[in-house]
Design a protein around this motif. Structure first.
Motif, PDB file in Angstrom:
ATOM      1  N   LEU A  75      36.459  22.835  45.505  1.00 52.90           N
ATOM      2  CA  LEU A  75      37.159  21.592  45.163  1.00 52.90           C
ATOM      3  C   LEU A  75      36.614  21.000  43.859  1.00 52.90           C
ATOM      4  N   GLY A 134      29.735  13.580  48.774  1.00 48.41           N
ATOM      5  CA  GLY A 134      30.664  13.061  49.774  1.00 48.41           C
ATOM      6  C   GLY A 134      30.053  12.997  51.161  1.00 48.41           C
ATOM      7  N   SER A 135      29.239  13.988  51.501  1.00 47.93           N
ATOM      8  CA  SER A 135      28.614  13.995  52.831  1.00 47.93           C
ATOM      9  C   SER A 135      27.724  12.763  52.981  1.00 47.93           C
ATOM     10  N   ASN A 138      29.886   9.632  53.440  1.00 48.72           N
ATOM     11  CA  ASN A 138      30.415   9.490  54.804  1.00 48.72           C
ATOM     12  C   ASN A 138      29.311   9.047  55.766  1.00 48.72           C
ATOM     13  N   GLY A 228      43.031  13.487  51.462  1.00 51.28           N
ATOM     14  CA  GLY A 228      42.783  14.787  50.836  1.00 51.28           C
ATOM     15  C   GLY A 228      41.879  15.610  51.732  1.00 51.28           C
ATOM     16  N   ASP A 255      37.663   8.788  54.034  1.00 54.61           N
ATOM     17  CA  ASP A 255      36.960   9.811  53.278  1.00 54.61           C
ATOM     18  C   ASP A 255      37.915  10.316  52.194  1.00 54.61           C
ATOM     19  N   CYS A 284      34.475  11.111  45.534  1.00 57.16           N
ATOM     20  CA  CYS A 284      33.666  12.018  44.697  1.00 57.16           C
ATOM     21  C   CYS A 284      34.359  12.242  43.367  1.00 57.16           C
ATOM     22  N   LYS A 287      34.660  16.016  42.045  1.00 57.58           N
ATOM     23  CA  LYS A 287      35.729  16.912  42.505  1.00 57.58           C
ATOM     24  C   LYS A 287      36.904  16.791  41.517  1.00 57.58           C
TER      25      LYS A 287
HETATM   26  C1  LIG Z   1      37.213  15.774  52.528  1.00 58.90           C
HETATM   27  C2  LIG Z   1      35.784  16.042  52.145  1.00 58.90           C
HETATM   28  N1  LIG Z   1      34.845  15.139  52.467  1.00 58.90           N
HETATM   29  C3  LIG Z   1      33.551  15.329  52.165  1.00 58.90           C
HETATM   30  C4  LIG Z   1      33.142  16.463  51.504  1.00 58.90           C
HETATM   31  C5  LIG Z   1      31.695  16.663  51.177  1.00 58.90           C
HETATM   32  O1  LIG Z   1      31.480  16.441  49.828  1.00 58.90           O
HETATM   33  P1  LIG Z   1      30.109  16.886  49.125  1.00 58.90           P
HETATM   34  O2  LIG Z   1      30.217  18.372  48.971  1.00 58.90           O
HETATM   35  O3  LIG Z   1      30.124  16.164  47.831  1.00 58.90           O
HETATM   36  O4  LIG Z   1      29.002  16.480  50.033  1.00 58.90           O
HETATM   37  C6  LIG Z   1      34.086  17.439  51.160  1.00 58.90           C
HETATM   38  C7  LIG Z   1      33.656  18.651  50.480  1.00 58.90           C
HETATM   39  O5  LIG Z   1      34.415  19.481  50.082  1.00 58.90           O
HETATM   40  C8  LIG Z   1      35.442  17.226  51.487  1.00 58.90           C
HETATM   41  O6  LIG Z   1      36.386  18.116  51.190  1.00 58.90           O
END
Ligand SMILES: Cc1ncc(COP(=O)(O)O)c(C=O)c1O
Length: 469
Positions: A75, A134-135, A138, A228, A255, A284, A287
């Motif tokens: 992504l 992103g993790s 969240n 997404g 998210d 993010c 991405k």
């Molecule tokens: C919808 C979604 N949320 C969270 C994440 C996690 O993001 P990160 O890789 O920046 O921790 C992703 C990762 O692809 C994602 O697609």
């Protein structure tokens, strides 16, 4: 002053970077054995700067080339000049985000970006913080929701607290599940709400799930919608979900790690219509906004929750601003030392402005639609999900192929593409069907790149076909 040999190395490296960026070919991965034999990974002995330069070259040679327009695997993709400049600046200045005193310009930049992004969401007095992905965003949203519902847990822990329930969709990112574990809520206390055929959370199913949770005496405290989704790029129905969260007074998180960038586009921001009704949004920019990893904001409608949940003893040695009004962003962060992630995004946004940045996002959408049209035209490719965003999920199914072979064949073609250096495209599973997941997230993509990709997919498929029919 830099010693002469170090200055020379930096100059050599700069020209090597330009050379690297102008070569767009991807190469198949070397095996672990090959890498171990070609790069001395061991640490212990010292090296001179010539050896460091050799390691630099080898690292470039053997690493995945994500800036290539043949890289459709993740992504994120592409190269950002302003992003690169931002990273260089962050590294050479090496400021840390905890106090204004320590990083005055970066602090003001971060505040500006948080205001800008909150404004795009539609929060009136929103704010937030930058987090390492992103993790993490969240996780922080879920922690804030728990803190909002049960503030006493901050001191007493979860001992003696009755169960609490988290609601996400079946297509949510796995970081939601991990966050439930990290917060001591437990993964058994997650209800994965059904999605419709397109992959969107079904609002009625959410309502029923919340009622079920109440009936069994578990407190609903967090609903996580996705803007997404990771595999299909689907946007959950935000307005309906917002109504349900309001009805039950449950924290509403979105998210938008992947989909948040639609807010830049006049044409496509309706995909997140109603997002101002949420309590928090993860977004993010590494991405779909083309920033180098990592560059994620978590935005809150009411950002004061961040200071509240970070208000612990022992910070006096760091935050000396009792007598000043300095904005010390460390008071809102789970981290202590924190790198400057905002500079690259700020430079990119300064460079494009709102309008051009929005057009870049529109361009990504049009590349996805173009790829979809190529699949519809093809005799051997089948779309297996609607194209809502930048994810195009399809299978390769030549005439006469047994249905049970299609997933295996699709992956075989995917592997062959990578082995030949034609392209790198990921695969995933939707409702038990294995498919390629093509992602059009590189700002530099044009129709010629997509034409080439589909020509390569078809030629590799016909080449392998005899082994499968
Ligand atoms: C919808 C979604 N949320 C969270 C994440 C996690 O993001 P990160 O890789 O920046 O921790 C992703 C990762 O692809 C994602 O697609």
């Amino acid at each position: 002053m830099l010693p002469e040999d170090q200055e020379k190395l930096l100059n050599d490296i700069h020209s090597k970077v330009i050379e690297y960026l102008s070569d767009i070919d991807i190469k198949p991965n070397k095996t672990e054995k090959e890498i171990r034999s070609e790069i001395d990974l061991s640490i212990g002995k010292s090296s001179d700067l010539n050896q460091i330069k050799v390691l630099f070259d080898k690292y470039l040679e053997y690493s995945t080339k994500t800036n290539s327009p043949k890289f459709f695997n993740q992504l994120f993709s592409g190269f950002s000049t302003t992003g690169y400049i931002g990273e260089i600046l962050s590294t050479i200045t090496n400021n840390s985000m905890y106090t204004y005193e320590m990083s005055p310009v970066a602090t003001l930049i971060e505040i500006e970006l948080l205001n800008k992004m909150s404004g795009l969401i539609g929060y009136e007095n929103g704010g937030g913080t930058f987090v390492p992905g992103g993790s993490s965003g969240n996780f922080l949203a879920m922690l804030a929701a728990r803190h909002y519902r049960m503030p006493a847990v901050m001191n007493s822990g979860l001992f003696g607290v009755s169960p609490m329930t988290i609601f996400v969709s079946k297509d949510c990112h796995y970081s939601m599940i991990k966050s439930a574990n990290q917060l001591g809520i437990g993964t058994d206390n997650i209800i994965k709400v059904d999605v419709d055929k397109a992959g969107k959370m079904i609002p009625d199913a959410l309502d029923h799930a919340i009622q079920f949770s109440l009936n069994i005496g578990s407190t609903p405290f967090f609903v996580g919608a996705t803007a997404g989704t990771t595999v299909r790029g689907c946007f959950d129905p935000i307005q309906e979900i917002a109504q349900i969260c309001k009805k039950y007074n449950v924290w509403f998180h979105i998210d938008a790690s992947w989909g948040g960038s639609v807010l830049l586009s006049e044409k496509h921001r309706n995909l997140m219509k109603g997002c101002y009704q949420s309590d928090s949004v993860t977004w993010c920019t590494h991405k779909a906004m083309a920033q180098p990893l990592m560059c994620t904001a978590i935005l809150f409608k009411n950002p004061s929750i961040l200071e509240s949940l970070n208000d612990v003893a022992g910070t006096e040695y760091l935050f000396h601003n009792k007598d000043t009004k300095d904005p010390d962003l460390g008071k809102q962060s789970l981290q202590c030392g924190r790198r400057v992630d905002v500079l690259k995004l700020w430079l990119a946004w300064k460079y494009y402005g709102d309008s051009e940045y929005g057009k870049k996002i529109d361009h990504l959408f049009s590349m996805a639609k173009y790829a979809e049209s190529m699949i519809i035209k093809s005799k051997i490719l089948n779309l297996i999900s609607d194209v809502n965003y930048l994810n195009i999920c399809f299978q390769i199914k030549p005439d006469g192929m047994n249905i049970n072979q299609v997933g295996i064949f699709t992956v075989a073609v995917r592997d062959e593409l990578f082995k030949n250096g034609d392209a790198m495209v990921n695969y995933a599973e939707i409702d038990g069907r294995i498919c390629m997941r093509l992602v059009t997230v590189n700002f530099d993509l044009n129709t010629k790149h997509i034409d080439q990709l589909f020509s390569d997919i078809e030629s590799n498929a016909y080449k392998l076909l005899t082994n499968y029919i």
